[in-house]
Design a protein around this motif. Structure first.
Motif, mmCIF file in Angstrom:
data_model
loop_
_atom_site.group_PDB
_atom_site.id
_atom_site.type_symbol
_atom_site.label_atom_id
_atom_site.label_comp_id
_atom_site.label_asym_id
_atom_site.label_seq_id
_atom_site.Cartn_x
_atom_site.Cartn_y
_atom_site.Cartn_z
ATOM 1 N N UNK A 134 100.224 92.040 -9.677
ATOM 2 C CA UNK A 134 100.357 90.690 -9.134
ATOM 3 C C UNK A 134 101.735 90.568 -8.496
ATOM 4 N N UNK A 135 101.782 90.312 -7.206
ATOM 5 C CA UNK A 135 103.062 90.094 -6.527
ATOM 6 C C UNK A 135 103.654 88.775 -7.015
ATOM 7 N N UNK A 136 104.925 88.806 -7.437
ATOM 8 C CA UNK A 136 105.513 87.626 -8.069
ATOM 9 C C UNK A 136 107.002 87.560 -7.747
ATOM 10 N N UNK A 137 107.558 86.367 -7.893
ATOM 11 C CA UNK A 137 108.985 86.163 -7.649
ATOM 12 C C UNK A 137 109.764 86.625 -8.876
ATOM 13 N N UNK A 138 110.074 87.908 -8.885
ATOM 14 C CA UNK A 138 110.800 88.548 -9.977
ATOM 15 C C UNK A 138 111.763 89.538 -9.335
ATOM 16 N N UNK A 139 112.969 89.732 -9.876
ATOM 17 C CA UNK A 139 113.922 90.642 -9.236
ATOM 18 C C UNK A 139 113.372 92.053 -9.070
ATOM 19 N N UNK A 140 113.802 92.722 -8.019
ATOM 20 C CA UNK A 140 113.402 94.110 -7.816
ATOM 21 C C UNK A 140 113.867 94.968 -8.984
ATOM 22 N N UNK A 192 99.107 94.680 -3.808
ATOM 23 C CA UNK A 192 98.717 93.652 -4.782
ATOM 24 C C UNK A 192 97.222 93.717 -5.072
ATOM 25 N N UNK A 193 96.877 93.616 -6.340
ATOM 26 C CA UNK A 193 95.490 93.699 -6.762
ATOM 27 C C UNK A 193 95.072 95.078 -7.227
ATOM 28 N N UNK A 194 95.875 96.106 -6.912
ATOM 29 C CA UNK A 194 95.556 97.459 -7.385
ATOM 30 C C UNK A 194 95.606 97.514 -8.911
ATOM 31 N N UNK A 195 94.798 98.406 -9.485
ATOM 32 C CA UNK A 195 94.822 98.627 -10.924
ATOM 33 C C UNK A 195 95.738 99.798 -11.236
ATOM 34 N N UNK A 220 91.009 84.963 -10.519
ATOM 35 C CA UNK A 220 91.742 84.293 -9.448
ATOM 36 C C UNK A 220 93.225 84.539 -9.659
ATOM 37 N N UNK A 221 93.903 84.954 -8.614
ATOM 38 C CA UNK A 221 95.320 85.291 -8.705
ATOM 39 C C UNK A 221 96.067 84.595 -7.575
ATOM 40 N N UNK A 222 97.227 84.021 -7.897
ATOM 41 C CA UNK A 222 98.136 83.558 -6.862
ATOM 42 C C UNK A 222 97.970 82.121 -6.435
ATOM 43 N N UNK A 232 101.559 80.510 -13.714
ATOM 44 C CA UNK A 232 101.834 81.723 -12.929
ATOM 45 C C UNK A 232 100.670 82.072 -11.999
ATOM 46 N N UNK A 233 99.727 81.145 -11.851
ATOM 47 C CA UNK A 233 98.666 81.333 -10.883
ATOM 48 C C UNK A 233 97.684 82.430 -11.228
ATOM 49 N N UNK A 234 97.362 82.582 -12.536
ATOM 50 C CA UNK A 234 96.421 83.616 -12.969
ATOM 51 C C UNK A 234 95.294 82.946 -13.749
ATOM 52 N N UNK A 235 94.064 83.257 -13.382
ATOM 53 C CA UNK A 235 92.920 82.668 -14.073
ATOM 54 C C UNK A 235 91.838 83.728 -14.268
ATOM 55 N N UNK A 236 91.405 83.904 -15.508
ATOM 56 C CA UNK A 236 90.288 84.796 -15.782
ATOM 57 C C UNK A 236 90.655 86.162 -16.296
ATOM 58 N N UNK A 237 91.928 86.425 -16.551
ATOM 59 C CA UNK A 237 92.324 87.732 -17.065
ATOM 60 C C UNK A 237 93.709 87.651 -17.686
ATOM 61 N N UNK A 238 93.989 88.604 -18.570
ATOM 62 C CA UNK A 238 95.343 88.803 -19.092
ATOM 63 C C UNK A 238 95.835 90.220 -18.793
ATOM 64 N N UNK A 239 94.994 91.034 -18.172
ATOM 65 C CA UNK A 239 95.343 92.418 -17.856
ATOM 66 C C UNK A 239 96.060 92.472 -16.511
ATOM 67 N N UNK A 240 97.253 91.872 -16.454
ATOM 68 C CA UNK A 240 98.014 91.821 -15.213
ATOM 69 C C UNK A 240 99.453 92.265 -15.477
#
Length: 799
Positions: A749-755, A725-728, A10-12, A702-710
């Protein structure tokens, strides 16, 4: 039941505020998962209490007046993890080869539970087999005596007590080695190198009462909700009395935005949130020097303008101030209501500092265009932060590893000191520098001699007390030790806790080289990857945890710990030991020392029988630092460590606090060519881990559940690079092209981080970091800044 990754993570999702019901649910979950529903809560009531035990998680301070529950979500997880009823016993090792276990995930290794008895690796079966303590010590001693001491590393993680650390460094030095790398080398060494040059202290100057006396807090590059949640109490109290918190951080972090106190029934029942940051500025990765220079530039230019206005008023001239921007004049005008001649504290600068004119000239010379480009902040944002700073009389400056783990880590730290010095915000109530440490006693170990820098240790005193000649050469830091292992120069590695091979950079190359070592000795409470990547002769020695009752000849023993605000605290274990075969860290160190050493007059057995004798020895070695150590061990609020800079006494070569001007705004490798697909990577911890220990696969904040490979990326960058978003993707290091470094199968994972920036979890991203990518002075690995590229992945994520 062991927590597992999800096939479809689950993401986001919305994390909600820091603390609150999410924190309560998480604590309850791990207590039940570790099968400690009765013992866990009762033990937690004694965590960080006056006569209880110090948390084995973060190093945040223990107040004199404690809260009813003096633990946080992270601390509760650490406690549950330590007192689990699971056991990694003889039957487990009989069932698994080390080669098989190398394929297990970090979480699954530690989740097997507590180690129960000493083990030795058997080459024929590739398994750990039981060995008696006497045999283990005898064989380790024999191996060490056959090795050149200069080729042996004595590593220390951050959890060992002052007593164990003192014994360990003494063992190493009598043996003949100054190779004492430790976890400080990988986190706050930039502070230990940068602060002495600036203010003459190796640690921060802040104390807990500064939260009660400040009227503004600058909070820089530290995620409080994940790394030191108990500090949220202090931040909440400050906000409640009107203190403004100005935050500079790469990501938007819920813990720096809003907090619901789990110990406040009113907040829990109503959901009322405390807003933490009044101003929040997202600095581009690597832009910290530029951002702080911008704040300093705004202050200096406003001071120039205000001085010119004052001079004009005094002379009666109608001439306009020359060469001053409209913004600086406006800033100066806004300060006029304060009825002060200057924006800066010129009296403090004149009396206490050196180097101001050079620094001020550099600040004036930097253009706003370049400061904006490098920092990612606008001129208006940096000027607004300066206004808030200038309007405050006592500013507490807090920073964490987001500043120190950089190729410019020392310069980042010194910029914090420069900002403090401009308005005399050091050495007065409410105005100080707080360097937030990670491991529970990582700072204290340095205090009692765990350092590769022989010049920082009272070697003459050790020689006098223990009748030996200590080695005087400079030993290996963590980076030095890794380089020596890669070159085949290191032959032995003794580790007092930690998960070294997982924590270091260049993971793949280091693991290959590790197996050429002759001897590896691991002292630990739980199984981790460092125990599987071993030398020709390998021992796994299980020790008591800090939470456990340490029964010795004179009765139950107490140990001591130093907090982030340089106060020493006593700690008493309260849980029953996980196995009758466990020895304490002091007993293990003494056992190895007696089996190894042929010189030195150390009463090892007496020390193990009564730890107060170790503290007496520490006091004799460091009489000014730990006066009346035993008598004050459980003093409410702790024993304050003398830090002269708190009293505006500067232990520097010129007896002044020094403005130190960074020679550049960004590292030599450049700001990152976004058009070429290069992003600057920072590594992060989730709220379900502590350093290399992974409690589970949820990062609630950070809204991530079930993985650390992000990998967290700005949505505009994802689109610009041709992904969704969601691509590997695979991540590849974009510097040092001689060797390709890559990690595969990470989910975008699309996130609020500077470009131009991205972030992934530590230690999963560690293989990307070259060993050479570190601060040149501190040798701290630059885990917060690395240029990388993405490519489409065809790899199934490794969960």
């Amino acid at each position: 039941m062991t927590e597992k990754p999800r096939a479809e993570p689950r993401i986001g999702f919305d994390s909600g505020p820091a603390g609150g019901w999410g924190s309560a649910k998480s604590v309850t979950g791990i207590v039940l998962r570790e099968h400690i529903p009765l013992s866990g809560p009762s033990l937690l009531l004694q965590q960080n209490k006056p006569d209880g035990y110090m948390c084995v998680s973060c190093a945040w301070a223990k107040p004199a007046k404690t809260h009813p529950l003096e633990f946080c979500e992270s601390g509760a997880k650490a406690t549950a993890w330590e007192i689990t009823n699971r056991r990694t016993d003889e039957a487990f090792f009989a069932a698994h080869t080390l080669r098989e276990l190398e394929g297990w995930l970090d979480h699954n290794l530690e989740e097997q539970g507590r180690l129960t008895r000493p083990m030795r690796w058997d080459p024929a079966s590739d398994k750990y087999v039981p060995v008696t303590w006497e045999t283990a010590f005898e064989e380790i001693g024999r191996e060490l005596r056959q090795l050149d001491p200069a080729t042996v590393e004595f590593y220390t993680s951050g959890r060992a007590s002052l007593e164990a650390a003192y014994m360990y460094q003494l063992f190493a030095r009598i043996y003949g080695s100054n190779n004492l790398p430790d976890s400080s080398n990988m986190c706050h060494e930039s502070s230990s190198v940068g602060l002495p040059e600036s203010i003459g202290a190796t640690v921060g100057t802040a104390v807990l009462s500064d939260f009660e006396n400040c009227d503004c807090i600058f909070y820089i590059a530290q995620n409080v909700a994940t790394s030191s949640p108990r500090m949220l109490h202090d931040l909440q109290d400050a906000v409640d009395r009107g203190v403004k918190i100005v935050t500079f951080n790469l990501l938007r972090e819920p813990g720096l935005e809003r907090f619901v106190n789990p110990q406040a029934p009113g907040q829990m029942l109503t959901g009322k949130e405390t807003p933490i940051s009044s101003e929040y500025y997202q600095v581009r990765n690597g832009g910290d020097v530029a951002a702080l220079f911008g704040v300093c530039k705004a202050l200096i230019e406003a001071d120039d303008a205000k001085s010119a206005v004052h001079a004009t008023n005094v002379s009666g001239s109608d001439a306009e101030p020359k060469d001053e921007s409209a913004a600086a004049v406006a800033f100066a005008a806004s300060m006029a209501a304060a009825d002060k001649k200057h924006v800066l504290d010129h009296d403090f600068i004149a009396e206490h500092t050196a180097g101001f004119e050079e620094f001020a000239a550099a600040a004036r010379a930097h253009t706003w265009d370049e400061l904006e480009r490098v920092s990612g902040l606008t001129r208006r944002q940096m000027t607004q932060a300066a206004r808030t700073y200038a309007a405050s009389d006592a500013v507490l400056l807090i920073y964490g590893m987001g500043l120190t783990q950089h190729v410019m880590g020392v310069q980042n730290v010194q910029m914090v000191a420069n900002l403090a010095l401009l308005r005399g915000n050091i050495g007065k109530p409410g105005a100080n520098i707080c360097a937030v440490r990670g491991h529970s006693n990582v700072q204290g170990q340095r205090t009692v001699g765990i350092t590769e820098k022989a010049s920082l240790v009272p070697l003459d005193k050790l020689a006098e007390l223990y009748q030996f000649e200590p080695p005087r050469w400079e030993g290996h830091s963590t980076v030095d030790a890794c380089e020596a292992i890669l070159k085949g120069e290191t032959r032995g590695f003794v580790s007092l806790g930690g998960n070294f091979v997982r924590a270091i950079p260049d993971t793949e190359a280091m693991e290959a080289a590790w197996q050429t070592l002759r001897l590896t000795v691991q002292i630990a409470t739980k199984l981790n990857r460092s125990h599987l990547i071993h030398g020709e002769v390998a021992y796994l020695l299980p020790c008591l945890g800090r939470l456990e009752i340490d029964q010795q000849a004179t009765g139950p023993q107490a140990v001591s710990i130093e907090s982030s605000v340089a106060h020493f605290h006593g700690s008493r274990g309260r849980a029953a030991p996980a196995s009758p075969h466990l020895l304490s860290e002091p007993a293990i160190i003494a056992g190895m020392a007696k089996a190894t050493l042929t010189r030195g007059a150390v009463p090892w057995d007496q020390w193990v029988a009564d730890y107060s004798r170790i503290r007496d020895a520490i006091e004799r070695t460091y009489p000014e630092t730990l006066k009346a150590f035993n008598e004050r061990l459980f003093q409410p609020g702790g024993i304050p460590r003398p830090v002269p800079a708190r009293e505006r006494k500067w232990v520097t070569s010129n007896k002044k606090a020094n403005f130190i001007t960074p020679p550049r705004l960004f590292p030599d490798f450049g700001e990152g060519a976004v058009a070429d697909g290069v992003l600057n990577l920072a590594t992060l911890r989730s709220n379900d881990q502590f350093n290399t220990t992974i409690y589970g696969y949820t990062d609630r904040y950070r809204g991530v559940d079930g993985t650390r490979q992000v990998v967290f990326v700005n949505e505009a960058d994802i689109a610009r690079l041709g992904f969704a978003p969601g691509d590997l993707v695979d991540l590849t290091t974009a510097i040092d092209p001689q060797t390709e470094r890559q990690v595969r199968g990470f989910r975008l994972v699309a996130y609020d981080i500077p470009e131009g920036c991205c972030a992934a979890y530590y230690p999963e991203a560690n293989p990307l970091f070259p060993l050479s990518h570190h601060d040149p002075k501190a040798k701290t690995p630059s885990y917060k800044l690395l240029p990388i590229r993405f490519s489409r992945s065809h790899t199934v994520p490794i969960q």
